[in-house]
Design a protein around this motif. Structure first.
Motif, short mmCIF file in Angstrom:
data_model
loop_
_atom_site.label_atom_id
_atom_site.label_comp_id
_atom_site.label_asym_id
_atom_site.label_seq_id
_atom_site.Cartn_x
_atom_site.Cartn_y
_atom_site.Cartn_z
N UNK A 1 -102.50 38.98 -64.16
CA UNK A 1 -101.47 38.17 -63.59
C UNK A 1 -101.62 37.04 -62.53
N UNK A 2 -102.81 37.66 -61.53
CA UNK A 2 -103.26 36.58 -60.72
C UNK A 2 -104.12 35.53 -61.37
N UNK A 3 -104.90 35.93 -62.33
CA UNK A 3 -105.52 34.46 -63.02
C UNK A 3 -104.41 33.50 -63.75
N UNK A 4 -103.48 33.95 -64.28
CA UNK A 4 -102.48 33.21 -64.89
C UNK A 4 -101.73 32.45 -63.73
N UNK A 5 -101.33 33.14 -62.77
CA UNK A 5 -100.70 32.49 -61.54
C UNK A 5 -101.55 31.47 -61.09
N UNK A 6 -102.82 31.51 -60.76
CA UNK A 6 -103.89 30.64 -60.16
C UNK A 6 -103.94 29.32 -61.30
N UNK A 7 -104.00 29.56 -62.70
CA UNK A 7 -104.17 28.28 -63.62
C UNK A 7 -102.64 27.55 -63.58
N UNK A 8 -101.52 28.27 -63.37
CA UNK A 8 -100.26 27.60 -63.27
C UNK A 8 -100.25 26.92 -61.88
N UNK A 9 -100.74 27.28 -60.88
CA UNK A 9 -100.69 26.73 -59.68
C UNK A 9 -101.53 25.45 -59.69
N UNK A 10 -102.71 25.70 -60.05
CA UNK A 10 -103.72 24.53 -60.44
C UNK A 10 -103.51 23.61 -61.20
N UNK A 11 -102.80 23.82 -62.16
CA UNK A 11 -102.16 22.80 -63.18
C UNK A 11 -101.06 21.92 -62.64
N UNK A 12 -99.94 22.95 -61.75
CA UNK A 12 -99.02 21.86 -61.10
C UNK A 12 -99.47 21.16 -59.90
N UNK A 13 -100.61 21.46 -59.38
CA UNK A 13 -100.82 20.54 -58.22
C UNK A 13 -101.46 19.30 -58.50
N UNK A 14 -102.10 19.07 -59.75
CA UNK A 14 -102.68 17.98 -60.27
C UNK A 14 -101.41 17.17 -60.72
N UNK A 15 -100.33 17.57 -60.98
CA UNK A 15 -99.26 16.81 -61.71
C UNK A 15 -98.22 16.66 -60.83
N UNK A 16 -97.91 17.28 -59.71
CA UNK A 16 -96.62 17.34 -59.04
C UNK A 16 -96.86 16.40 -57.82
N UNK A 17 -96.20 15.36 -57.43
CA UNK A 17 -96.33 14.47 -56.23
C UNK A 17 -96.49 15.38 -54.81
N UNK A 18 -97.53 14.81 -54.14
CA UNK A 18 -97.66 15.53 -52.90
C UNK A 18 -96.36 15.61 -52.07
N UNK A 19 -95.47 14.86 -52.05
CA UNK A 19 -94.38 14.76 -51.39
C UNK A 19 -93.45 15.89 -51.59
N UNK A 20 -93.40 16.51 -52.87
CA UNK A 20 -92.70 17.55 -53.28
C UNK A 20 -93.33 18.85 -53.55
N UNK A 21 -94.66 18.81 -53.20
CA UNK A 21 -95.42 19.78 -53.83
C UNK A 21 -95.17 21.04 -53.18
N UNK A 22 -95.08 21.18 -51.90
CA UNK A 22 -94.32 22.24 -51.22
C UNK A 22 -93.07 23.02 -51.43
N UNK A 23 -92.34 22.04 -51.98
CA UNK A 23 -91.01 22.50 -52.60
C UNK A 23 -91.06 23.11 -53.91
N UNK A 24 -91.91 22.45 -54.74
CA UNK A 24 -91.99 22.66 -56.27
C UNK A 24 -92.87 23.64 -56.72
N UNK A 25 -94.17 23.62 -56.17
CA UNK A 25 -95.61 24.19 -56.64
C UNK A 25 -95.13 25.57 -56.35
N UNK A 26 -94.90 26.25 -55.16
CA UNK A 26 -94.86 27.76 -55.13
C UNK A 26 -93.78 28.33 -55.88
N UNK A 27 -92.51 27.74 -56.01
CA UNK A 27 -91.35 28.45 -56.44
C UNK A 27 -91.57 28.67 -57.92
N UNK A 28 -92.12 27.51 -58.70
CA UNK A 28 -92.36 27.32 -60.13
C UNK A 28 -93.44 28.31 -60.56
#
Length: 482
Positions: A247-274
């Motif tokens: 699960x931690x490997x999947x979580x890390x892959x999801x987080x890394x994928x999102x960080x590349x695609x989500x704008x910096x301005x809303x990363x803190x709001x979108x990335x952790x919860x997603x």
């Protein structure tokens, strides 16, 4: 004794192929860790005779030279200066070495990287659990009674120690989640949250899952009903390793994928919860059940082997554990031990591991008695003490493997002791210090047999090493001079 550290560093440099053969170099508490371009250029015999060099081996694509605490810092400083290299971290060197590994070696390295940071918490919990077991063991100190029966006033202390001992095991997924997320490049805090999610109090305790699955005591497995379309078992994963690792490997892959695609301005709001929603649902719906099933299969397979042919299984594992330490594969057994403790109430593997460590220490102790060189005596004595305390690398690489026959003697002694304790079904209730203090973590009723096994693990390697040495001296081999 004072040393010319610059000269020692130069000799090491000459022995490993010169500055041009070094990619990166770092050091830990006792060892130089060097990523080499071509390990075929190492002059092993030349390196053996360099002052302060107590051993050498390659693991995980990284060449390691055992120097010793304190001295390694000074040798390293001179080495990188002579080689014209910048200082690097152990993580940097590991990263360079990883590119040279095959898939199996990479898997082993992942287990090592994940479990090493949390090992102190597991060992402390194991030791406390061992002390706790001694309080509640009948006939251990008083015939027909436990210490708690004889002295009811100890119950409060027993409960306190029990809570401390269980903490690391109950919340083990959180510890693994933190370490695994760090290893896989994800957020460590989210790794902790994911681990805690898998042991949330609203989930059915993993230890009661078997009863619920069998319908015992009127229990049934609870479910999350998602829009009436599908159901997710509300089951926790206390004390289990594979579910949170995956699960931690999947979580890390999801987080890394999102960080590349989500704008910096809303990363803190979108990335952790997603990240937590996606990985949490997958962990409970898919990853957890599959990983739990795989863990059960592995555990049952090992138990089956040891039940059908216990003597053969114990002899093979007892003899092969020390060679597995050389390859680094021994870290994988931490997960197996914890799985056995969770599902069967104890592990038969860890007692064998402890006896293997003791056997290596005994062989090194024999070399202390045999060796004529003051340097060899000093190295053998300190290495033996380290092995008896559960750390075998100095004994194996600094003494036993160098002379070969002490290493073989330790394997023989370990196999004999392992056969003895396995034939009597000795179990450990926790993982503790894998040396002479190991008896504390053994199920109390099995402690006498384990102590007998400890005696075998001390006497057999010492005696066989002594006989090998005498035979070598009769043949005129210069193995005792150091």
């Amino acid at each position: 004794m004072s040393y010319d550290y610059r000269q020692i560093a130069q000799q090491i440099l000459d022995s490993i192929g010169g500055p041009e053969n070094i990619e990166q170099a770092a050091h830990c508490i006792t060892r130089l860790r060097i990523a080499l371009k071509d390990e075929g250029k190492i002059k092993h015999e030349q390196l053996k005779v360099v002052d302060l060099v107590k051993g050498q081996f390659s693991n995980g694509g990284v060449f390691q030279i055992v120097i010793g605490s304190g001295d390694v810092d000074r040798v390293y400083a001179q080495l990188i200066d002579l080689a014209g290299r910048n200082a690097a971290t152990v993580a940097d060197v590991k990263g360079s070495g990883e590119n040279k590994l095959n898939p199996i070696q990479r898997l082993v390295k992942i287990f090592s990287d994940v479990f090493m940071p949390i090992l102190p918490a597991i060992i402390v919990a194991g030791l406390l659990m061992g002390v706790n077991n001694l309080f509640g063991a009948k006939d251990m100190f008083i015939p027909g009674k436990s210490l708690l029966d004889a002295y009811p006033g100890l119950s409060g202390l027993w409960q306190l120690i029990n809570m401390m001992a269980n903490t690391s095991f109950v919340f083990l997924p959180a510890l693994v989640g933190w370490s695994a997320a760090k290893r896989f490049g994800g957020s460590e805090v989210l790794g902790i949250v994911l681990g805690l999610l898998l042991v949330h109090p609203d989930l059915l305790n993993a230890w009661n899952y078997g009863k619920a699955a069998a319908g015992l005591d009127g229990q049934a497995i609870p479910y999350f009903d998602i829009f009436g379309l599908f159901k997710i078992e509300r089951v926790g994963y206390q004390g289990q390793i594979l579910p949170i690792l995956a699960a931690a490997w999947v979580m890390s892959q999801v987080e890394i994928w999102l960080k590349v695609r989500v704008p910096n301005a809303i990363q803190l709001l979108v990335v952790p919860i997603t990240t937590i929603v996606i990985s949490g649902v997958l962990a409970l719906a898919v990853i957890g059940p599959v990983a739990r099933g795989l863990g059960v299969l592995i555990t049952q397979g090992l138990v089956q082997v040891f039940e059908v042919v216990p003597v053969l299984g114990a002899a093979i594992f007892g003899a092969l554990y020390a060679p597995l330490v050389i390859t680094g594969m021994h870290h994988m057994f931490i997960a197996v031990d914890l799985q056995l403790i969770t599902s069967h109430g104890g592990t038969f593997i860890w007692p064998i591991i402890a006896l293997s460590n003791i056997a290596q220490g005994s062989a090194a102790l024999a070399m202390f008695c045999i060796a004529k060189s003051a340097t060899e005596k000093s190295m053998a004595s300190t290495s033996a003490i380290s092995a008896f305390s559960g750390i075998t690398e100095p004994a194996m690489f600094g003494v036993n493997l160098r002379f070969k026959y002490p290493f073989y003697a330790a394997l023989i002694g370990s196999a004999c002791a392992s056969v003895l304790i396995t034939s009597k079904h000795v179990l450990a209730s926790a993982i503790g210090v894998g040396g002479l203090p190991a008896f504390i973590s053994i199920v109390p009723v099995h402690i006498p047999v384990f102590l007998l096994g400890t005696l075998v693990a001390v006497i057999v390697p010492f005696t066989v090493t002594w006989l090998f040495a005498k035979r070598a001296s009769w043949k005129g081999d210069a193995v005792l001079e150091g």
